[in-house]
Each structure stands twice: as C-alpha cells, then as structure tokens.
Scaffold this motif. Structure first.
Motif, PDB file in Angstrom:
ATOM      1  N   ASP A  15       0.854  -1.166   0.000  1.00 19.30           N
ATOM      2  CA  ASP A  15       0.000   0.000   0.000  1.00 19.30           C
ATOM      3  C   ASP A  15       0.899   1.226   0.000  1.00 19.30           C
ATOM      4  N   ASN A  16       0.357   2.314  -0.522  1.00 15.27           N
ATOM      5  CA  ASN A  16       1.207   3.495  -0.567  1.00 15.27           C
ATOM      6  C   ASN A  16       1.144   4.237   0.752  1.00 15.27           C
ATOM      7  N   LYS A  17       1.492   3.552   1.761  1.00 15.80           N
ATOM      8  CA  LYS A  17       1.574   4.142   3.084  1.00 15.80           C
ATOM      9  C   LYS A  17       2.979   3.943   3.612  1.00 15.80           C
ATOM     10  N   TYR A  18       3.520   5.008   4.091  1.00 17.26           N
ATOM     11  CA  TYR A  18       4.834   4.915   4.699  1.00 17.26           C
ATOM     12  C   TYR A  18       4.776   5.529   6.082  1.00 17.26           C
ATOM     13  N   THR A  19       5.263   4.793   7.011  1.00 19.30           N
ATOM     14  CA  THR A  19       5.297   5.295   8.370  1.00 19.30           C
ATOM     15  C   THR A  19       6.734   5.616   8.749  1.00 19.30           C
ATOM     16  N   LEU A  20       6.940   6.810   9.158  1.00 22.61           N
ATOM     17  CA  LEU A  20       8.255   7.236   9.613  1.00 22.61           C
ATOM     18  C   LEU A  20       8.226   7.430  11.113  1.00 22.61           C
ATOM     19  N   LYS A  21       9.243   6.962  11.728  1.00 21.79           N
ATOM     20  CA  LYS A  21       9.414   7.257  13.138  1.00 21.79           C
ATOM     21  C   LYS A  21      10.640   8.150  13.253  1.00 21.79           C
ATOM     22  N   ILE A  22      10.418   9.311  13.737  1.00 19.52           N
ATOM     23  CA  ILE A  22      11.481  10.300  13.777  1.00 19.52           C
ATOM     24  C   ILE A  22      11.769  10.684  15.212  1.00 19.52           C
ATOM     25  N   ARG A  23      12.953  10.405  15.582  1.00 24.18           N
ATOM     26  CA  ARG A  23      13.363  10.844  16.923  1.00 24.18           C
ATOM     27  C   ARG A  23      13.809  12.295  16.835  1.00 24.18           C
ATOM     28  N   SER A  24      13.219  13.070  17.641  1.00 21.39           N
ATOM     29  CA  SER A  24      13.492  14.498  17.542  1.00 21.39           C
ATOM     30  C   SER A  24      13.932  15.056  18.871  1.00 21.39           C
ATOM     31  N   SER A  38      -2.416  14.420  14.430  1.00 17.53           N
ATOM     32  CA  SER A  38      -2.796  15.489  13.508  1.00 17.53           C
ATOM     33  C   SER A  38      -2.887  14.943  12.091  1.00 17.53           C
ATOM     34  N   TYR A  39      -3.816  15.479  11.349  1.00 22.17           N
ATOM     35  CA  TYR A  39      -4.058  15.022   9.991  1.00 22.17           C
ATOM     36  C   TYR A  39      -3.750  16.148   9.010  1.00 22.17           C
ATOM     37  N   TYR A  40      -2.961  15.824   8.054  1.00 22.87           N
ATOM     38  CA  TYR A  40      -2.575  16.799   7.035  1.00 22.87           C
ATOM     39  C   TYR A  40      -2.888  16.241   5.653  1.00 22.87           C
ATOM     40  N   ARG A  41      -3.222  17.134   4.779  1.00 23.94           N
ATOM     41  CA  ARG A  41      -3.318  16.754   3.373  1.00 23.94           C
ATOM     42  C   ARG A  41      -2.542  17.748   2.546  1.00 23.94           C
ATOM     43  N   CYS A  42      -2.146  17.276   1.404  1.00 25.10           N
ATOM     44  CA  CYS A  42      -1.366  18.127   0.519  1.00 25.10           C
ATOM     45  C   CYS A  42      -2.202  19.316   0.082  1.00 25.10           C
ATOM     46  N   THR A  43      -1.543  20.466   0.054  1.00 22.19           N
ATOM     47  CA  THR A  43      -2.277  21.679  -0.300  1.00 22.19           C
ATOM     48  C   THR A  43      -2.644  21.722  -1.769  1.00 22.19           C
ATOM     49  N   ASN A  44      -1.999  20.887  -2.543  1.00 23.14           N
ATOM     50  CA  ASN A  44      -2.344  20.852  -3.963  1.00 23.14           C
ATOM     51  C   ASN A  44      -3.734  20.240  -4.117  1.00 23.14           C
ATOM     52  N   PRO A  45      -4.667  20.988  -4.686  1.00 21.78           N
ATOM     53  CA  PRO A  45      -6.045  20.505  -4.763  1.00 21.78           C
ATOM     54  C   PRO A  45      -6.193  19.240  -5.591  1.00 21.78           C
ATOM     55  N   ARG A  46      -5.237  19.016  -6.459  1.00 26.77           N
ATOM     56  CA  ARG A  46      -5.322  17.821  -7.298  1.00 26.77           C
ATOM     57  C   ARG A  46      -4.618  16.631  -6.676  1.00 26.77           C
ATOM     58  N   CYS A  47      -4.049  16.873  -5.558  1.00 25.16           N
ATOM     59  CA  CYS A  47      -3.241  15.834  -4.926  1.00 25.16           C
ATOM     60  C   CYS A  47      -3.973  15.290  -3.714  1.00 25.16           C
ATOM     61  N   SER A  48      -4.016  14.005  -3.622  1.00 35.08           N
ATOM     62  CA  SER A  48      -4.736  13.377  -2.520  1.00 35.08           C
ATOM     63  C   SER A  48      -3.805  12.873  -1.425  1.00 35.08           C
ATOM     64  N   ALA A  49      -2.560  13.244  -1.515  1.00 35.89           N
ATOM     65  CA  ALA A  49      -1.607  12.767  -0.517  1.00 35.89           C
ATOM     66  C   ALA A  49      -1.975  13.295   0.866  1.00 35.89           C
ATOM     67  N   LYS A  50      -1.781  12.443   1.824  1.00 30.42           N
ATOM     68  CA  LYS A  50      -2.083  12.818   3.201  1.00 30.42           C
ATOM     69  C   LYS A  50      -0.967  12.331   4.091  1.00 30.42           C
ATOM     70  N   VAL A  66       5.733   9.938  14.946  1.00 30.74           N
ATOM     71  CA  VAL A  66       5.322   8.915  14.004  1.00 30.74           C
ATOM     72  C   VAL A  66       4.543   9.598  12.890  1.00 30.74           C
ATOM     73  N   ILE A  67       5.092   9.555  11.727  1.00 31.13           N
ATOM     74  CA  ILE A  67       4.480  10.219  10.582  1.00 31.13           C
ATOM     75  C   ILE A  67       4.087   9.174   9.569  1.00 31.13           C
ATOM     76  N   THR A  68       2.842   9.140   9.247  1.00 23.18           N
ATOM     77  CA  THR A  68       2.348   8.192   8.264  1.00 23.18           C
ATOM     78  C   THR A  68       1.943   8.929   7.006  1.00 23.18           C
ATOM     79  N   TYR A  69       2.621   8.616   5.937  1.00 23.29           N
ATOM     80  CA  TYR A  69       2.300   9.200   4.645  1.00 23.29           C
ATOM     81  C   TYR A  69       1.366   8.266   3.899  1.00 23.29           C
ATOM     82  N   GLU A  70       0.417   8.845   3.263  1.00 25.03           N
ATOM     83  CA  GLU A  70      -0.544   8.035   2.516  1.00 25.03           C
ATOM     84  C   GLU A  70      -0.868   8.722   1.204  1.00 25.03           C
ATOM     85  N   GLY A  71      -0.819   7.975   0.165  1.00 24.17           N
ATOM     86  CA  GLY A  71      -1.158   8.520  -1.130  1.00 24.17           C
ATOM     87  C   GLY A  71       0.044   9.076  -1.863  1.00 24.17           C
ATOM     88  N   LEU A  72      -0.142   9.209  -3.132  1.00 29.76           N
ATOM     89  CA  LEU A  72       0.938   9.701  -3.976  1.00 29.76           C
ATOM     90  C   LEU A  72       0.701  11.149  -4.350  1.00 29.76           C
TER      91      LEU A  72
END
Length: 295
Positions: free
Chosen positions: A93-102, A130-142, A156-162
């Motif tokens: 699936d086009n989901k990527y989970t990042l774990k970032i130590r900050s 928190s939920y984010y989506r790409c500001t590009n209206p044609r882009c469904s990435a979240k 923990v950052i989970t990317y979803e969509g292209l």
DNA sequence: CGTCTTTGACCGGCGC
DNA sequence: GCGCCGGTCAAAGACG
C-alpha cells in the motif's frame, strides 16, 4: 537531533503499470535504494562533520511480516525475487510510516506543503494525532503526525497517497519568475493546545524543514553528482512515496556553498514551508538505507 | 481579504 | 443494533 525509521504499510494494491519501473528498481539489488548498512555507515563516516544536528541516525524496520515477505536472509538475490515482486505489486500500500526521533523543534520537511485538516485524540495515546493533506487541490496525498506513546521524543508520521505533482520548490525551480517565499503558516494560540511541545515540534516538522533541508543539501548532492543532477527531470514516483527525509536524511551544510547548479535553484526563504529539493536516486544512496526486507 | 489552524460535529468501519 | 473509535468535514477565528 532525530533518528528516523521508515516502514511500510502493506495493504491494497497501489502500484500501477506506470510504477513498474520503480518496482523493478527497488527490487534490483543494485538499486541505490537498497544500501547495505555498512555502506550507509561508510557514507555516514565519509560525510563531513560537523553534520547537521537534524539527523543522528537512520534506521529501518522491516514490516515484511505484514506482507509475508519475511525471508530477509534471502534478500533480493533470491531466485524468488520475481515472486516477491509479484507479491509486492499486489500487497504494498502506498503508506509509509516514519518514526522520527526528535530533539527540540528541528525537524525535517518532505518537500511538500501540507494543510492541517484535523486533529484527534487517540485512545491509549497521550498525544493527539494530527491530519494533514497536501495543499495541492489535485493531490490526494495525506499524512498523519503523532507522537509515539512509547517515546515522546519520537514522531510517528504516516504518509498516505501519492503526490500528483512536483514538490513546491521544484515547481518554482522551473518557474523562476514565480519564486517567492511560500505562504507562511501561522502558528497561533499554541498555548491553547493540550500538548504544546508536540505542537511546536509538529510545526517545525511542517515548517522549518525547508530551511534545514533546503538547497544546501541538494547543492551538496549536486556537487557530487553534478553531471546527472544538473539535469534533474521530473521527479519520479519515489519522490511521491518516499518522504524527503528518508531519501535525504542528511543535511550536508558544509557543502552548501558551492555548486554549479545553484544558479538555477531558488533561494530558500527563511521559514519557508516547503523544501526546495529535488530528488535523485543517486543521492539517496548516500543518505538513507532501506532494509531490503522491508519490501 | 485570503490563507491557515483549531476544534466540535459528523460519518463510517468494526467488534461485540 | 449499538457503541466505540478513527478519520474527515466545516464553521469560526487568527493572522499577515
């Protein structure tokens, strides 16, 4: 400082035919996307110091169990590579989970602009998501950003969509007349937020990265890959699915000043909200390692 | 005024 | 069917 971990969520089919090349590249054991840890360490040691305090280490975690692709020892030299590829094509699936130590607010960006559209308290988690989506209206990435319940220093950052577009700054790169600071985000009333520190870090995650990962890194990379990178074309799909931090977790600030390509590269405005990075697999090999068993 | 964040409400999936 | 939970919507307010 932060460390980073990338995992994948394997679920429904997400690769289409246009991604075949990407898959093949990923599966190719010579692919730059699969860098042995020792290679990574070598590169890490090779990188000039002091290195940015953004990244202390990059580590990966196999989620192959999710796909049934658990035979890590065989790697991609296995005769079963073709079979694995088929499985990949059907299960990733086009989901990527990042774990970032900050530590602190210094985080990284992925080169895209995100708009926050929601925040939820998650059960059994002290930190909101928190939920984010790409500001590009044609882009469904979240993407979803939350702080790890185990380690409050870990995001923990989970990317979803292209992303169906280039990075913001790549766009600017091709339209110099439009170069201007990206729309700044206001970050107000943070005190009203339940988890202020998380908010701040999160804000850094979505805002400050550009300044940290901006063209300096790319410039350095281009400096080393001048011939190829000066003619970076449209960014590939991997740019869409693999966050920039994974592709280029290091910020080679020491090389930031010299590059023959900077003339065509937009200056990075302070506090800009997007990175001005282009991506190249060749660069990626130097800065990130991906556990081959992950795929 | 346009853009963005905040946040309560709403909706759908899932387990019981 | 009901309740819980996570994800999304959308109105309101803040900010430049």
């Amino acid at each position: 400082m932060f460390s980073m971990e990338i995992t994948e969520d394997h679920g429904t089919t997400w690769f289409n035919e246009s991604d075949d090349d990407l898959i093949r590249e990923l599966l190719d054991n010579e692919s730059p996307f699969f860098v042995l840890p020792q290679t990574f360490e070598t590169e890490e040691a090779h990188l000039s110091k002091p290195r940015t305090n953004l990244v202390s280490e990059v580590y990966t975690e196999s989620t192959a169990a999710n796909t049934g692709l658990t035979d890590q020892s065989n790697g991609f030299h296995s005769r079963n590579a073709a079979v694995l590829e088929e499985k990949l094509m059907s299960k990733i699936d086009n989901k990527y989970t990042l774990k970032i130590r900050s530590c602190g607010n210094e985080m990284s960006d992925d080169g895209y602009k995100w708009r926050k559209y929601g925040q939820k308290s998650i059960k059994n988690s002290p930190h909101p998501r928190s939920y984010y989506r790409c500001t590009n209206p044609r882009c469904s990435a979240k993407k979803q950003v939350e702080r790890s319940s185990q380690d409050s220093d870990t995001l923990v950052i989970t990317y979803e969509g292209l992303h169906l577009h280039f990075t913001y700054t790549n766009f600017l790169l091709n339209q110099p007349q439009l170069i201007q600071p990206p729309t700044k985000r206001s970050k107000t009333n943070i005190n009203q937020v339940q988890d202020r520190q998380f908010q701040e870090t999160e804000a850094a995650q979505t805002q400050q990265i550009p300044a940290l990962f901006s063209q300096t890194t790319l410039a350095a990379a281009r400096f080393n890959h001048q011939d190829k990178l000066c003619d970076v074309g449209p960014q590939g799909l991997l740019e869409d699915m693999v966050p920039l931090m994974v592709r280029r977790p290091y910020n080679s600030t020491t090389l930031s000043s010299s590059t023959s390509c900077t003339s065509s590269y937009p200056s990075s405005p302070p506090s800009s909200s997007s990175s001005s990075l282009s991506w190249s697999p060749n660069i990626f090999t130097q800065y990130a390692s991906v556990n081959s068993s992950t795929i």
